[in-house]
Enzyme design. Structure first.
Site, PDB file in Angstrom:
ATOM      1  N   ASP A  27      11.163  -0.778  -8.780  1.00 38.88           N
ATOM      2  CA  ASP A  27      12.236  -0.448  -7.829  1.00 38.88           C
ATOM      3  C   ASP A  27      13.629  -0.721  -8.392  1.00 38.88           C
ATOM      4  O   ASP A  27      14.458  -1.372  -7.729  1.00 38.88           O
ATOM      5  CB  ASP A  27      12.070  -1.248  -6.522  1.00 38.88           C
ATOM      6  CG  ASP A  27      10.657  -1.185  -5.973  1.00 38.88           C
ATOM      7  OD1 ASP A  27      10.030  -0.124  -6.104  1.00 38.88           O
ATOM      8  OD2 ASP A  27      10.173  -2.197  -5.423  1.00 38.88           O
ATOM      9  N   GLU A  82      23.791   2.019  17.298  1.00 39.93           N
ATOM     10  CA  GLU A  82      22.348   1.906  17.487  1.00 39.93           C
ATOM     11  C   GLU A  82      21.618   2.508  16.289  1.00 39.93           C
ATOM     12  O   GLU A  82      22.091   3.451  15.674  1.00 39.93           O
ATOM     13  CB  GLU A  82      21.938   2.628  18.773  1.00 39.93           C
ATOM     14  CG  GLU A  82      22.238   1.757  19.975  1.00 39.93           C
ATOM     15  CD  GLU A  82      21.647   2.304  21.255  1.00 39.93           C
ATOM     16  OE1 GLU A  82      20.709   3.122  21.179  1.00 39.93           O
ATOM     17  OE2 GLU A  82      22.141   1.913  22.320  1.00 39.93           O
TER      18      GLU A  82
END
Ligand code: NAG
Ligand code: NAG
Ligand code: NAG
Ligand code: NAG
Ligand code: NAG
Ligand code: NAG
Length: 544
Positions: free
Chosen positions: A31, A183
């Site tokens: 990664d 949100e």
């Protein structure tokens, strides 16, 4: 004169055929995330249950990389006690001044980031700043209007039953507090068929020439792994897929000796050239999809060109060991540590790891000058805690690890020696201990193989006093455990185990890590007062 000219043109010809060699950071380094700051490149990789967490590599030229420290090097930043194998830290992102790794858990992870003003000093990294949106593989994107966006990977079944397992979610955050300002929004899901599988992870967001680009790691981290690009004029979408997807994907040809290419990041040099770094594996025995990549997922690189505003890796061809561009740097064939002390009782070399976060210091460079003294504790390498064990990543497939040890066990529970270690389930070791029947000082060579691994121990008689040299020979097909006595330079190998177990794990678990080579001491469940003294460790030989 013509001779000189021929020589000069030969040199010129030689010069144009520059090439670099993959992997650029060998050994367990999955990664990768990369950033350039003026003349310096910084690259971080996942560290899972090993401590310290998130190695930070530095380079001036994308080829010559040095581990300058770890972003998470204090228990207050990374408290892994009892963390599951292949739990811990995965897929950090490095951005200018910012790095964001997720924490622990066999439960669902929540991410945090740490900051530094001076990346060359590893003690300068801050304590964690926690974010609100959970999920793993976090990315921080700094938009040019000053807003910061966090994307993470999490399940999305509750808004989109057809999503597959994982998709990318986004929220705007306050960089000071980590708090969400908007949100969380379902952001992107893979367009691959469900059974490939349909997984989108490891997101990185960028803005190039006013257009948003999203890079994702898709289809899981095995041989179907790939990197995919999408772009949009707005973070609200719609996202247009690159006609040149997958960006990196060696899984079209399962005979490839490099597989599982994916989870990429991209960087531009000061001169304007582009490169991508990504993870890939080198399966062994055989060197194709039927083999096992015992070193785990390593960091690879490829040149990138642009076409119609889309990045293309290695001109759309499969990733190979030799890649055009830059130059090749032969790595040193021998690494020896005579345990000359670094700062603060640390190693001079940064690439030592423990399993999980240690409860307390278990070593000394000064108790016996010129030796590394290990004080064993109750934990063995099989425990989900931290035994007195120092590990280094196995960086070459063909390499020999050795050490010289002096140790006088006073119980059959006392063990000290060398190990090739994958996880709490799979490791092989050769240790000095007491024979369980005779109580004599002996060597015990133990291999652990099988789906539910069972230890298989061979005992070898050794003199009652003196040091013993321990050897681990790593080959593409197997690992061998050996020893030598006195001035004998040649080891006798006494046990072997196939490489094919070196990514395995019991049913219901998973493996995301690669093999390490190291030394340890233990009381196997009881406190131990006798120390184990190691004179040096050495790795020799290499793949190129
Ligand atoms: C990590 O996760 C495991 C399993 O959920 C838990 O037992 C352990 O306490 C956790 N460690 C920390 C530091 O949160
Ligand atoms: C992998 O190599 C083995 C041994 O050479 C061979 O039998 C097998 O067909 C190969 N598989 C692929 C997918 O190339
Ligand atoms: C697949 O990979 C193998 C090994 O690199 C190579 O020999 C073969 O030519 C490739 N096949 C195709 C169709 O490209
Ligand atoms: C950005 O635009 C410039 C000028 O058109 C172009 O040269 C460059 O390649 C573009 N960069 C990217 C990443 O698309
Ligand atoms: C145990 O290890 C020895 C030495 O490597 C090996 O010869 C033997 O076959 C192993 N036994 C089993 C049951 O795996
Ligand atoms: C059959 C074969 O090509 N095996 C090679 C696999 O790769 C390792 C190292 O990468 C080599 O040592 C083997 O010879």
């Amino acid at each position: 004169m013509w001779k000189l000219r021929a020589l000069i043109s030969a040199l010129l010809l030689f010069n144009v055929s520059y090439a670099f060699r993959n992997p650029i950071i060998p050994g367990f380094n999955p990664d990768p995330s990369i950033v350039r700051v003026n003349d310096d490149y910084f690259l971080v990789t996942s560290s899972f249950e090993f401590f310290p967490g998130v190695p930070v590599y530095h380079s001036k030229d994308l080829i010559d990389w040095t581990c300058i420290g770890h972003a998470l090097n204090r228990p207050s930043q990374l408290n892994m006690r009892g963390t599951a194998p292949s739990g811990g830290i995965f897929a950090p992102t490095i951005r200018f001044d910012i790095i964001s790794p997720p924490d622990n858990t066999t439960g669902f992870p929540r991410s945090y980031y740490v900051k530094t003003q001076n990346i060359m000093d590893e003690t300068s990294w801050s304590d964690p700043i926690w974010v609100d949106q959970w999920g793993f593989d976090p990315d921080l994107f700094f938009d040019d209007d000053g807003k910061t966006y966090l994307t993470t990977t999490m399940g999305s079944g509750f808004v989109d039953p057809d999503s597959g397992y994982f998709a990318v979610w986004i929220t705007e955050i306050d960089l000071k507090t980590g708090n969400s300002l908007t949100e969380s929004r379902y952001f992107y899901r893979s367009e691959l068929p469900l059974d490939i599988p349909r997984l989108a992870e490891g997101s990185h967001l960028y803005k190039f020439n006013g257009t948003y680009y999203l890079l994702t790691a898709e289809a899981g981290t095995d041989i179907q792994h790939r990197a995919m690009w999408h772009r949009s004029s707005s973070l609200e979408g719609p996202w247009e897929a690159s006609p040149y997807n997958p960006f990196v994907f060696n899984g079209r040809n399962l005979s490839n000796p490099i597989l599982a290419t994916g989870h990429a990041d991209i960087v531009q040099t000061k001169e304007g050239d582009w490169y991508t770094v990504f993870l890939a594996t080198r399966p062994q025995n055989p060197n194709n999809s039927s083999g096992v990549p015992q070193l785990g997922r390593e960091t690879f690189m490829a040149p990138v060109t642009w076409k119609d505003g889309w990045p293309i890796a290695n001109a759309g061809k499969d990733i190979t060991f030799e890649m055009a561009g830059l130059y090749n740097k032969a790595r040193p064939e021998v690494f020896v540590d005579h345990f000359w002390r670094g700062e603060n009782n640390g190693f001079a070399d940064k690439k030592y790891y423990t399993q999980r976060t240690p409860d307390k210091v278990f070593h000394s460079f000064t108790a016996r000058q010129g030796w590394l003294r290990l004080y064993g504790n109750v934990y063995t390498p099989s425990d989900r805690r931290t035994p007195a064990m120092f590990l280094r990543k196995q960086e070459d497939i063909n390499t020999v690890f050795s050490t010289e040890l002096e140790f006088y066990p006073t119980s059959k529970f006392h063990k000290a020696g060398a190990t090739v270690f994958l996880s709490i389930w799979i490791y092989h070791d050769i240790v000095i201990t007491q024979h369980p029947d005779t109580g004599k000082r002996v060597l015990a060579a133990t291999t652990r193989t099988g789906k539910e691994p069972v230890p298989n121990t061979t005992y070898i008689d050794i003199p009652e006093t003196g040091t013993v040299k321990l050897w681990i020979k790593c080959e593409s097909t197997q690992y061998s455990l050996g020893y030598s006595l006195g001035h004998d330079r040649k080891p006798t190998y006494v046990a072997t185990a196939s490489n094919l177990w070196m990514q395995s794990y019991p049913a219901g678990w998973q493996n995301f890590v690669g093999t390490h080579l190291g030394i340890y001491a233990t009381g196997s469940g009881l406190p131990i007062l006798v120390p184990a003294d190691f004179k040096w460790i050495k790795t020799e030989g290499g793949d190129w």
